[in-house]
Design an enzyme around this catalytic site. Structure first.
Site, short mmCIF file in Angstrom:
data_model
loop_
_atom_site.label_atom_id
_atom_site.label_comp_id
_atom_site.label_asym_id
_atom_site.label_seq_id
_atom_site.Cartn_x
_atom_site.Cartn_y
_atom_site.Cartn_z
N ARG A 15 0.95 -1.09 0.04
CA ARG A 15 0.15 0.08 -0.09
C ARG A 15 0.95 1.19 0.04
O ARG A 15 2.07 1.18 0.24
CB ARG A 15 -1.05 -0.17 1.28
CG ARG A 15 -1.93 -1.04 1.13
CD ARG A 15 -2.69 -1.32 2.55
NE ARG A 15 -1.98 -1.64 3.54
CZ ARG A 15 -2.35 -1.80 4.77
NH1 ARG A 15 -3.75 -1.55 5.23
NH2 ARG A 15 -1.55 -2.48 5.75
N LYS A 75 1.81 2.05 7.21
CA LYS A 75 2.19 1.23 8.49
C LYS A 75 2.88 1.85 9.50
O LYS A 75 3.72 3.10 8.99
CB LYS A 75 2.86 -0.25 8.23
CG LYS A 75 1.70 -1.07 7.29
CD LYS A 75 0.51 -1.24 8.28
CE LYS A 75 0.84 -2.33 9.48
NZ LYS A 75 -0.10 -2.53 10.27
N TYR A 94 -0.68 4.39 10.70
CA TYR A 94 -1.44 3.43 11.76
C TYR A 94 -0.05 3.19 12.65
O TYR A 94 1.01 2.83 12.11
CB TYR A 94 -1.67 2.04 11.22
CG TYR A 94 -2.92 2.34 10.21
CD1 TYR A 94 -4.26 2.51 11.13
CD2 TYR A 94 -3.07 1.91 8.89
CE1 TYR A 94 -5.37 2.48 10.39
CE2 TYR A 94 -4.23 1.99 8.46
CZ TYR A 94 -5.47 2.20 8.99
OH TYR A 94 -6.57 2.35 8.29
N HIS A 96 -0.41 1.81 16.31
CA HIS A 96 -0.68 0.20 17.10
C HIS A 96 0.28 0.34 18.25
O HIS A 96 0.91 -0.68 18.30
CB HIS A 96 -0.73 -0.79 16.11
CG HIS A 96 -1.89 -0.87 15.43
ND1 HIS A 96 -3.21 -0.71 15.43
CD2 HIS A 96 -1.88 -0.91 13.78
CE1 HIS A 96 -3.81 -0.84 14.48
NE2 HIS A 96 -3.26 -0.78 13.40
N GLU A 118 -5.36 4.78 13.73
CA GLU A 118 -6.59 4.00 14.71
C GLU A 118 -7.25 4.37 15.84
O GLU A 118 -8.10 3.85 16.15
CB GLU A 118 -5.97 2.52 15.01
CG GLU A 118 -4.75 2.90 16.07
CD GLU A 118 -3.45 3.08 15.80
OE1 GLU A 118 -2.45 3.13 16.44
OE2 GLU A 118 -3.31 3.52 14.55
N ASP A 270 -2.68 -6.68 15.38
CA ASP A 270 -2.03 -5.40 15.55
C ASP A 270 -2.14 -4.78 16.90
O ASP A 270 -1.30 -3.94 17.13
CB ASP A 270 -2.54 -4.18 14.62
CG ASP A 270 -1.90 -4.47 12.86
OD1 ASP A 270 -0.71 -4.78 13.02
OD2 ASP A 270 -2.67 -4.30 12.13
#
Length: 357
Positions: A15, A75, A94, A96, A118, A270
């Site tokens: 991505r 990510k 993101y 996490h 998130e 995650d």
């Protein structure tokens, strides 16, 4: 503002943080966009597309980081990217954090401004930047689970939909949120028998209203989980506590009660995973077996379908990228309570308490 997008380097992550259409909107708003060369190729977007949209192409990731006020990723940064992130730089991706102490400490030391997709949260409690990837992952959980139920991959040898004269497979879904509902939709579409558990009766009533009769809803309790794992073929973990570690709903001792070849797909990986035996895997090496139970715990499931995932993600992230770029992160967060909840670590300080839970 100067916005940078680098090529994702996590295992089999294809991505990209911005589409050419996103670049075009930022350029139209008088911002500068730096794209690392070939960053979008995995998603079907080429350097020429970005150049046509007005981006400046840069050879190396380090240069993009050095030139940019804000980095837009997909990510979380990994170890080789940590040194590139500098004080006061905005990183929008993101993160996490709850699942990685190493990442948390690295971002604290960088004194950057970490805004996590998130934990951006609407007034009604929905997570607009997590939702599209949860939709993708929920649907993929059934797609992957059905594949790994095949005998050559050590599964039970069951076709989820069954055939005339043979009953369908059984799918147990933990959590009736976005992941759970999308997984139930896919499993039901294949003709599987589906049981979905949740602690929220409102969610279960909604599922009961919108799903076909072969999707059964029950309250999530340890007793019910232990009862159902004995006769279900595919178990999908889709529970979420925003920003915090996922609860361990299936413990190691429960594996002995499952049929050999049962498949467990942990979409909550995650956030640390909702199975005690979960450990993050990759698309390159997606599964492992414990007590004859197949575990699929890929930490970036949507990365396997990057064209779909990138478009779905940037549909929702771009408006926030524009707000930050146009107003600066402080003013943008002051004006938007939903975006403010995305602040996780600011200039060396943890500002989102659930990271530490």
């Amino acid at each position: 503002m100067k916005i940078g997008v680098t090529k994702e380097i996590k295992n089999n992550e294809s991505r990209v943080g911005l589409t050419p259409a996103g670049v075009f909107e930022l350029i139209k708003n008088n911002h500068t966009v730096y794209i690392q060369k070939t960053a979008g190729e995995g998603s079907g977007f080429f350097d020429s597309d970005y150049e046509e949209a007005g981006a400046t192409l840069i050879e190396k990731a380090a240069e993009v980081f050095a030139l940019s006020d804000m980095i837009v990723k997909v990510k979380e940064p990994i170890a080789e990217e940590y040194p590139y992130i500098r004080e006061n730089q905005i990183v929008f991706t993101y993160f996490h954090f709850a699942s990685s102490d190493e990442l948390t400490q690295a971002m604290i030391e960088s004194k950057s401004v970490c805004i996590a997709y998130e934990t951006v949260e609407d007034e009604d409690g929905t997570l607009p930047l997590l939702t599209p990837m949860s939709e993708v992952a929920g649907r993929m959980a059934i797609q992957q689970g059905a594949k790994y139920l095949e005998k050559p991959i050590k599964g039970r040898g069951i076709l989820l939909g069954g055939v005339p004269g043979v009953p369908p497979g059984k799918v147990l879904i933990l959590g009736a949120g976005v992941v759970g509902i999308q997984a139930a939709k896919m499993a039901a579409g294949l003709g599987a028998h589906v049981t979905i558990l949740d602690i929220n009766m409102k969610r279960l009533r909604y599922v009961n209203d919108v799903m076909p009769p072969h999707v059964i809803t029950e309250l999530s309790t340890e007793y019910n989980i232990r009862r159902h794992i004995k006769n279900h073929d595919l178990i999908v973990g889709g529970v979420l506590i925003p920003g915090a570690k996922a609860p361990k709903l299936i413990t190691r001792d429960m594996l002995k009660d499952m049929h050999p070849g049962t498949v467990m797909v942990d979409v909550a990986v995650d956030q640390g995973g909702c199975f005690e035996t979960t450990r993050a895997t990759t698309h390159e090496d997606p599964t492992y077996i414990i007590d004859d139970v197949v575990h699929y715990c890929v930490a970036n499931m949507p990365g396997a379908v990057p064209y779909t995932s990138t478009l779905a993600l940037t549909n929702v992230t771009l408006p926030y990228v524009l707000k930050i770029a146009n107003l600066g992160w402080e003013e943008a967060c002051n004006r938007n309570k939903d975006l403010k909840k995305g602040l996780n670590i600011v200039k060396g300080e943890i500002v989102y308490a659930d990271i530490m839970k």
